[in-house]
Design an enzyme around this catalytic site. Structure first.
Site, PDB file in Angstrom:
ATOM      1  N   GLN A  31      -3.589   3.942   3.934  1.00  0.00           N
ATOM      2  CA  GLN A  31      -4.181   2.682   3.421  1.00  0.00           C
ATOM      3  C   GLN A  31      -4.282   1.383   3.911  1.00  0.00           C
ATOM      4  O   GLN A  31      -3.241   1.187   4.585  1.00  0.00           O
ATOM      5  CB  GLN A  31      -3.541   2.658   2.085  1.00  0.00           C
ATOM      6  CG  GLN A  31      -3.938   3.955   1.022  1.00  0.00           C
ATOM      7  CD  GLN A  31      -3.327   3.643  -0.383  1.00  0.00           C
ATOM      8  OE1 GLN A  31      -2.565   3.135  -0.379  1.00  0.00           O
ATOM      9  NE2 GLN A  31      -4.016   4.387  -1.316  1.00  0.00           N
ATOM     10  N   VAL A  73       0.855  -1.254  -0.054  1.00  0.00           N
ATOM     11  CA  VAL A  73      -0.122   0.054   0.088  1.00  0.00           C
ATOM     12  C   VAL A  73       0.852   1.335  -0.087  1.00  0.00           C
ATOM     13  O   VAL A  73       2.091   1.124   0.294  1.00  0.00           O
ATOM     14  CB  VAL A  73      -0.855   0.048   1.220  1.00  0.00           C
ATOM     15  CG1 VAL A  73      -2.017  -1.057   1.154  1.00  0.00           C
ATOM     16  CG2 VAL A  73      -0.028  -0.102   2.597  1.00  0.00           C
ATOM     17  N   SER A  74       0.500   2.280  -0.475  1.00  0.00           N
ATOM     18  CA  SER A  74       1.347   3.364  -0.781  1.00  0.00           C
ATOM     19  C   SER A  74       1.410   4.341   0.427  1.00  0.00           C
ATOM     20  O   SER A  74       2.450   4.952   0.501  1.00  0.00           O
ATOM     21  CB  SER A  74       0.740   4.236  -1.981  1.00  0.00           C
ATOM     22  OG  SER A  74       0.710   3.476  -3.190  1.00  0.00           O
ATOM     23  N   THR A  75       0.540   4.587   1.136  1.00  0.00           N
ATOM     24  CA  THR A  75       0.602   5.288   2.392  1.00  0.00           C
ATOM     25  C   THR A  75       0.324   4.816   3.688  1.00  0.00           C
ATOM     26  O   THR A  75      -0.468   3.738   3.642  1.00  0.00           O
ATOM     27  CB  THR A  75      -0.246   6.592   2.253  1.00  0.00           C
ATOM     28  OG1 THR A  75      -1.717   6.195   2.106  1.00  0.00           O
ATOM     29  CG2 THR A  75      -0.017   7.381   0.827  1.00  0.00           C
TER      30      THR A  75
END
Length: 200
Positions: free
Chosen positions: A13, A8-10
């Site tokens: 998330q 997941v990017s951040t």
């Protein structure tokens, strides 16, 4: 053996959607991390790739969870193929254990090469256009010819130090010396010189 990778990017998330999808296809081990797709440092992915053995299949929920770019994705999958490891992306329904999946990645590889060639051609064309306008590629010099001429004039005053001149132009003494040499000025214009002599 199916081994999954989830990203997941951040920090806000949640990976549950990916983890559930990977579990549904029988992944016995799943590596997960929170990192931007642009990050080169992805320790969980590095560990995952090291764990994979011949006959295993690396499974991701979606292609962009694995590669930072098309070129990066193609390189990873090609490296896996050389090692005898298959690859599967659930969302795009890509599976390199069959001929259709392998064909798709051959197309991806061709597209990545096409992209590289376009970038190379644009770079060459840009440099040629710059040369036609009298500009050369490479790092911009920190002192222009006008700056060097002014610096040499300032250094003719024995009361002005080279450190002061360098500070005036926002450069170091080393850069100032190199610029003077590049334009053919003596290192210390205020010092009396014999013909052909250069004082440092």
């Amino acid at each position: 053996m199916n081994i999954g990778y989830a990203r997941v990017s951040t920090q806000d998330q949640r990976p549950e959607l990916q983890l559930d999808a990977l579990a549904a296809v029988g992944c016995e081990q799943v590596f997960q991390e929170k990192a931007s797709g642009k990050d080169k440092d992805r320790p969980e992915l590095d560990t995952c790739l090291k764990v994979l053995r011949q006959g295993d299949t690396l499974v991701v929920w979606r292609l962009d969870r694995l590669g930072r770019s098309l070129k990066d994705l193609v390189e990873i999958v090609h490296t896996l193929e050389v090692r005898g490891v298959s690859f599967q992306s659930l969302t795009e329904n890509i599976d390199t254990t069959n001929a259709g999946g392998k064909l798709i990645f051959h197309v991806f590889a061709a597209l990545a090469e096409f992209e590289r060639n376009l970038i190379r051609e644009r770079t060459v064309a840009g440099l040629a256009a710059a040369r036609a306008r009298g500009r050369m590629g490479g790092r911009r010099v920190k002192m222009s010819k006008t700056d060097v001429r002014k610096a040499a004039a300032m250094l003719h005053d024995p009361l002005i130090t080279k450190t002061e001149v360098a500070r005036h132009f926002g450069v170091t003494r080393v850069t100032l010396n190199l610029a003077l040499k590049r334009e053919g000025y003596p290192q210390n214009p205020a010092a009396p010189q014999e013909p052909g002599e250069s004082t440092t």
